[in-house]
Design a protein around this motif. Structure first.
Motif, PDB file in Angstrom:
ATOM      1  N   GLU A  36      -6.200  10.642   2.131  1.00 27.68           N
ATOM      2  CA  GLU A  36      -4.923  10.610   2.842  1.00 27.68           C
ATOM      3  C   GLU A  36      -4.942  11.667   3.949  1.00 27.68           C
ATOM      4  OE1 GLU A  36      -1.935   8.845   3.045  1.00 27.68           O
ATOM      5  OE2 GLU A  36      -1.617  10.377   4.576  1.00 27.68           O
ATOM      6  N   GLN A  37      -4.599  11.250   5.159  1.00 32.62           N
ATOM      7  CA  GLN A  37      -4.667  12.182   6.287  1.00 32.62           C
ATOM      8  C   GLN A  37      -3.570  13.260   6.232  1.00 32.62           C
ATOM      9  OE1 GLN A  37      -4.230   9.746   9.794  1.00 32.62           O
ATOM     10  NE2 GLN A  37      -2.236   8.966   9.184  1.00 32.62           N
ATOM     11  N   SER A  46       6.110   4.856   3.329  1.00 29.24           N
ATOM     12  CA  SER A  46       6.462   4.891   1.901  1.00 29.24           C
ATOM     13  C   SER A  46       7.464   5.981   1.563  1.00 29.24           C
ATOM     14  CB  SER A  46       5.191   5.040   1.058  1.00 29.24           C
ATOM     15  OG  SER A  46       4.388   3.893   1.231  1.00 29.24           O
ATOM     16  N   PHE A  52      15.128   0.028  -1.694  1.00 31.26           N
ATOM     17  CA  PHE A  52      15.854  -1.054  -2.347  1.00 31.26           C
ATOM     18  C   PHE A  52      14.892  -2.119  -2.864  1.00 31.26           C
ATOM     19  CE2 PHE A  52      18.749  -4.592  -2.930  1.00 31.26           C
ATOM     20  CZ  PHE A  52      19.735  -3.936  -3.651  1.00 31.26           C
ATOM     21  N   VAL A 175      -9.760   9.694   7.871  1.00 38.77           N
ATOM     22  CA  VAL A 175     -10.976   8.873   7.938  1.00 38.77           C
ATOM     23  C   VAL A 175     -11.312   8.631   9.403  1.00 38.77           C
ATOM     24  CG1 VAL A 175     -12.012   6.651   7.340  1.00 38.77           C
ATOM     25  CG2 VAL A 175     -10.473   7.788   5.727  1.00 38.77           C
ATOM     26  N   ALA A 336       4.983  -5.002   5.443  1.00 38.99           N
ATOM     27  CA  ALA A 336       6.246  -5.271   6.161  1.00 38.99           C
ATOM     28  C   ALA A 336       7.412  -4.489   5.553  1.00 38.99           C
ATOM     29  CB  ALA A 336       6.494  -6.777   6.159  1.00 38.99           C
ATOM     30  N   THR A 341       9.312  -2.808  -3.066  1.00 37.05           N
ATOM     31  CA  THR A 341       9.670  -3.860  -4.020  1.00 37.05           C
ATOM     32  C   THR A 341       8.441  -4.486  -4.667  1.00 37.05           C
ATOM     33  OG1 THR A 341      11.568  -4.402  -2.640  1.00 37.05           O
ATOM     34  CG2 THR A 341      10.892  -6.069  -4.242  1.00 37.05           C
TER      35      THR A 341
HETATM   36  C1  LIG Z   1      13.309   2.095   7.573  1.00 35.60           C
HETATM   37  C2  LIG Z   1      12.539   1.370   6.507  1.00 35.60           C
HETATM   38  C3  LIG Z   1      13.212   0.825   5.421  1.00 35.60           C
HETATM   39  C4  LIG Z   1      12.502   0.159   4.412  1.00 35.60           C
HETATM   40  N1  LIG Z   1      13.181  -0.266   3.310  1.00 35.60           N
HETATM   41  C5  LIG Z   1      12.492  -0.868   2.300  1.00 35.60           C
HETATM   42  C6  LIG Z   1      13.173  -1.237   1.107  1.00 35.60           C
HETATM   43  O1  LIG Z   1      14.374  -0.982   0.937  1.00 35.60           O
HETATM   44  N2  LIG Z   1      12.465  -1.894   0.133  1.00 35.60           N
HETATM   45  C7  LIG Z   1      11.123  -2.174   0.290  1.00 35.60           C
HETATM   46  O2  LIG Z   1      10.540  -2.790  -0.596  1.00 35.60           O
HETATM   47  N3  LIG Z   1      10.450  -1.760   1.401  1.00 35.60           N
HETATM   48  C8  LIG Z   1      11.089  -1.127   2.393  1.00 35.60           C
HETATM   49  N4  LIG Z   1      10.430  -0.717   3.511  1.00 35.60           N
HETATM   50  C9  LIG Z   1       8.991  -1.058   3.649  1.00 35.60           C
HETATM   51  C10 LIG Z   1       8.081  -0.112   2.869  1.00 35.60           C
HETATM   52  O3  LIG Z   1       8.450   1.221   3.088  1.00 35.60           O
HETATM   53  C11 LIG Z   1       6.624  -0.356   3.326  1.00 35.60           C
HETATM   54  O4  LIG Z   1       6.311  -1.736   3.165  1.00 35.60           O
HETATM   55  C12 LIG Z   1       5.614   0.441   2.516  1.00 35.60           C
HETATM   56  O5  LIG Z   1       5.966   1.789   2.448  1.00 35.60           O
HETATM   57  C13 LIG Z   1       4.224   0.306   3.142  1.00 35.60           C
HETATM   58  O6  LIG Z   1       3.329   1.097   2.390  1.00 35.60           O
HETATM   59  P1  LIG Z   1       1.846   1.332   2.908  1.00 35.60           P
HETATM   60  O7  LIG Z   1       1.158   2.076   1.828  1.00 35.60           O
HETATM   61  O8  LIG Z   1       1.263   0.034   3.372  1.00 35.60           O
HETATM   62  O9  LIG Z   1       2.000   2.219   4.239  1.00 35.60           O
HETATM   63  P2  LIG Z   1       2.234   3.799   4.392  1.00 35.60           P
HETATM   64  O10 LIG Z   1       3.283   4.296   3.492  1.00 35.60           O
HETATM   65  O11 LIG Z   1       2.438   4.046   5.848  1.00 35.60           O
HETATM   66  O12 LIG Z   1       0.878   4.438   3.914  1.00 35.60           O
HETATM   67  C14 LIG Z   1      -0.321   4.371   4.677  1.00 35.60           C
HETATM   68  C15 LIG Z   1      -0.985   5.724   4.538  1.00 35.60           C
HETATM   69  O13 LIG Z   1      -2.289   5.664   5.118  1.00 35.60           O
HETATM   70  C16 LIG Z   1      -2.562   6.918   5.671  1.00 35.60           C
HETATM   71  N5  LIG Z   1      -3.625   6.766   6.669  1.00 35.60           N
HETATM   72  C17 LIG Z   1      -3.601   5.949   7.755  1.00 35.60           C
HETATM   73  N6  LIG Z   1      -4.741   6.070   8.468  1.00 35.60           N
HETATM   74  C18 LIG Z   1      -5.513   6.990   7.813  1.00 35.60           C
HETATM   75  C19 LIG Z   1      -6.783   7.549   8.070  1.00 35.60           C
HETATM   76  N7  LIG Z   1      -7.540   7.179   9.133  1.00 35.60           N
HETATM   77  N8  LIG Z   1      -7.254   8.482   7.209  1.00 35.60           N
HETATM   78  C20 LIG Z   1      -6.528   8.854   6.114  1.00 35.60           C
HETATM   79  N9  LIG Z   1      -5.296   8.363   5.841  1.00 35.60           N
HETATM   80  C21 LIG Z   1      -4.793   7.433   6.672  1.00 35.60           C
HETATM   81  C22 LIG Z   1      -1.230   7.320   6.287  1.00 35.60           C
HETATM   82  O14 LIG Z   1      -1.143   8.721   6.504  1.00 35.60           O
HETATM   83  C23 LIG Z   1      -0.234   6.816   5.267  1.00 35.60           C
HETATM   84  O15 LIG Z   1       0.180   7.812   4.340  1.00 35.60           O
HETATM   85  C24 LIG Z   1      11.092  -0.022   4.530  1.00 35.60           C
HETATM   86  C25 LIG Z   1      10.418   0.541   5.601  1.00 35.60           C
HETATM   87  C26 LIG Z   1      11.129   1.238   6.584  1.00 35.60           C
HETATM   88  C27 LIG Z   1      10.366   1.868   7.718  1.00 35.60           C
END
Ligand SMILES: Cc1cc2nc3c(=O)[nH]c(=O)nc-3n(C[C@H](O)[C@H](O)[C@H](O)COP(=O)(O)OP(=O)(O)OC[C@H]3O[C@@H](n4cnc5c(N)ncnc54)[C@H](O)[C@@H]3O)c2cc1C
Length: 369
Positions: A36-37, A46, A52, A175, A336, A341
Motif C-alpha cells: 500500500e502506497q 475505501s 451504506f 509499486v 464503482a 457493500t
Molecule cells: C463519496 C463516495 C461514497 C461512496 N459510498 C459508498 C457506499 O455508501 N457504499 C458502497 O458500497 N460503496 C460506496 N462507495 C464506493 C467504495 O468506496 C469503493 O467502491 C471502494 O472503496 C473501492 O475500493 P478499492 O479497494 O477498489 O479502492 P481504494 O479504496 O481506492 O484502494 C486502492 C488502494 O490502492 C493503493 N494503490 C494504488 N496504486 C498503488 C501503487 N502503485 N502502489 C501501492 N499502492 C497503490 C491506493 O493507495 C489505495 O489505498 C463510495 C465512494 C465514494 C467516493
C-alpha cells in the motif's frame, strides 16, 4: 491455477485488496504481501464513502454480489477479529417516470433473489419521511435490511484476518514496476524494495488502469469519478432511525449521521487517479438538487465535506479475474459505488477464481477484448 505455496502480492489496501487477502487467507494461503502506497489502509475511496450497504441495484450480477456480501457482513464468521456495528436503518429509493419503472424492475429482481423489498406509493413514502414533502415521485422502493456499516471496522477486520493467517502489509510502499518475464509475472519493485511473486493482484482502485499498463496487461479503460459528501453538525430535529433516502430522478441522497445528516449531490466528475481536491461548487450543486427534489427541505448548515473517487469500467461492471495477456496477473478493480457493500463477496469470488474456478463472464477482464 497457482502452485501450492504460491506467493501472492496484492497491490492496494482498500476494500478490494483487503477482502481478497482475507478470503485467500481463509482458504489457507499463507504467503501474502499487501503493498500500500499510503501510511494507512483505506486512505482513498475505501475511507471516504458513505458506508451504506445497499442491496437493490440495477445490474443483476452486482446485485447478486451485494446480497451475498450483506449476509456475510451482518453475520461474520466465528472468530472475526473486529466487532462490526451494522445499523439497519433501511433504504428508500425514490423515482418517477422511466426511473421509477426501472426501480420497480430492480425491486422485482431483488424479491426473486429472496430480498424483502416493498414498492410504496408516493403517499406512503411522504408519510414515512416528512423531509421530502413536495417531492415529485411515482413511488419508492423500500428495503428494510439495508443499513450503515462501520467502514473502518469492516476494513480492519479483513486485514486483521489476513494478518492472523500470516499475511504481511507493507505501508508507504509505492509499486513502481510489475516485473514480467516471458509473459509471466515475476514480482514487483516498490519504493521500499522488491517482492518476488507468482501472482500479482491489481486492487489499486483508481490506479488500476496505470498499474495494468505497468504490467503490460490487457488494456482496460477505467474512469475514476469524483463525488462529494457533506455532513451537518448535530441537528435536534434529525431522527437517528430515519432511513437512507436516495432520489434517482433528482440525483441526491441523505441519511442520518452522527446526530445530523450526511448529504450527497451525486456528482460524477471524471478525474485522474489521486487525492481529489474538493470543489466549493459542489455545495451549490447540493443546494440546487435538494431544492429541486424537495422544495420544503430545511436549510442545513454544512459542518465538513470531502471528496473521493469512484472508479468505473465502460460497462459499469467490476473487473475480477485473470488477465488474458499476462500470466499470473489478476484484477480486482472497478468497484464503482458499491465496493463496501460487495466487498465480502468480491473477495470470496476473487479467491475462488484465483484457485482455478471458471471465469465469471460478468466480471472477466477478457470481456473487453
Ligand atoms: C463519496 C463516495 C461514497 C461512496 N459510498 C459508498 C457506499 O455508501 N457504499 C458502497 O458500497 N460503496 C460506496 N462507495 C464506493 C467504495 O468506496 C469503493 O467502491 C471502494 O472503496 C473501492 O475500493 P478499492 O479497494 O477498489 O479502492 P481504494 O479504496 O481506492 O484502494 C486502492 C488502494 O490502492 C493503493 N494503490 C494504488 N496504486 C498503488 C501503487 N502503485 N502502489 C501501492 N499502492 C497503490 C491506493 O493507495 C489505495 O489505498 C463510495 C465512494 C465514494 C467516493
Amino acid at each position: 491455477m497457482p502452485p501450492e505455496g504460491a506467493r501472492y502480492v496484492i497491490i492496494g489496501a482498500g476494500f478490494a485488496g483487503a477482502a481478497t487477502a482475507c478470503h485467500l487467507a481463509l482458504q489457507g494461503v499463507r504467503q501474502i504481501v499487501i503493498v500500500e502506497q499510503e501510511a494507512v489502509a483505506g486512505f482513498h475511496s475505501s475511507g471516504r464513502n458513505a458506508g451504506f450497504i445497499r442491496q437493490v441495484l440495477s445490474e443483476p450480477a452486482v446485485a447478486d454480489l451485494a446480497a451475498q456480501s450483506a449476509e456475510f457482513i451482518r453475520n461474520p464468521p466465528p472468530g472475526w477479529p473486529v466487532p462490526v456495528s451494522y445499523n439497519a436503518i433501511g433504504c428508500l429509493i425514490l423515482g418517477r417516470g422511466e426511473q421509477w419503472e426501472a426501480l420497480r424492475n430492480d425491486a422485482e429482481l431483488a424479491g426473486r433473489r429472496g430480498l424483502e423489498v416493498e414498492c410504496w406509493s408516493p403517499e406512503k413514502t411522504l408519510a414515512a419521511m416528512p423531509l421530502i414533502e413536495g417531492a415529485s415521485l411515482d413511488g419508492a422502493v423500500w428495503c428494510a435490511s439495508d443499513g450503515v456499516i462501520d467502514v473502518s471496522a469492516l476494513l480492519s477486520g479483513y486485514i486483521k484476518t489476513a494478518q492472523s493467517h500470516g499475511a504481511v502489509v507493507r505501508y508507504g510502499a509505492t509499486v513502481e514496476e510489475v516485473r514480467v518475464r516471458n509473459g509471466r509475472v515475476q514480482g514487483i519493485a516498490t519504493s521500499r524494495g522488491s517482492f518476488e511473486a507468482d501472482v500479482v493482484v491489481n486492487a489499486a482502485g483508481p490506479w488500476a488502469g496505470p498499474v495494468g499498463i505497468m504490467a503490460g496487461a490487457s488494456p482496460i479503460a477505467f474512469h475514476p469519478r469524483r463525488r462529494h459528501l457533506f455532513v451537518t453538525p448535530p441537528l435536534d430535529w434529525v431522527k437517528p432511525d430515519w432511513p437512507f433516502v436516495l432520489n434517482v430522478s433528482d440525483e441526491v441522497y441523505f441519511q442520518p449521521s452522527s446526530g445530523g445528516l450526511m448529504l450527497c449531490p451525486c456528482d460524477e466528475e471524471e478525474m485522474p487517479p489521486g487525492d481529489p481536491p474538493t470543489d466549493a461548487r459542489a455545495v451549490e450543486l447540493l443546494a440546487e438538487r435538494l431544492t429541486a427534489a424537495y422544495p420544503n427541505f430545511p436549510d442545513v448548515p454544512i459542518g465538513r465535506y470531502w471528496a473521493g473517487l469512484r472508479t468505473f469500467t465502460d460497462d459499469n461492471r467490476f473487473v475480477i479475474g485473470w488477465d488474458p495477456v499476462i500470466e499470473g496477473f489478476f484484477w480486482v478493480a472497478g468497484l464503482a459505488g458499491h465496493g463496501v457493500t460487495t466487498s465480502a463477496a468480491v473477495g470470496s469470488l476473487a479467491a475462488r477464481l484465483l484457485f482455478g474456478a471458471d471465469p465469471d463472464p460478468n466480471f472477466s477482464p477478457a470481456r473487453f477484448g
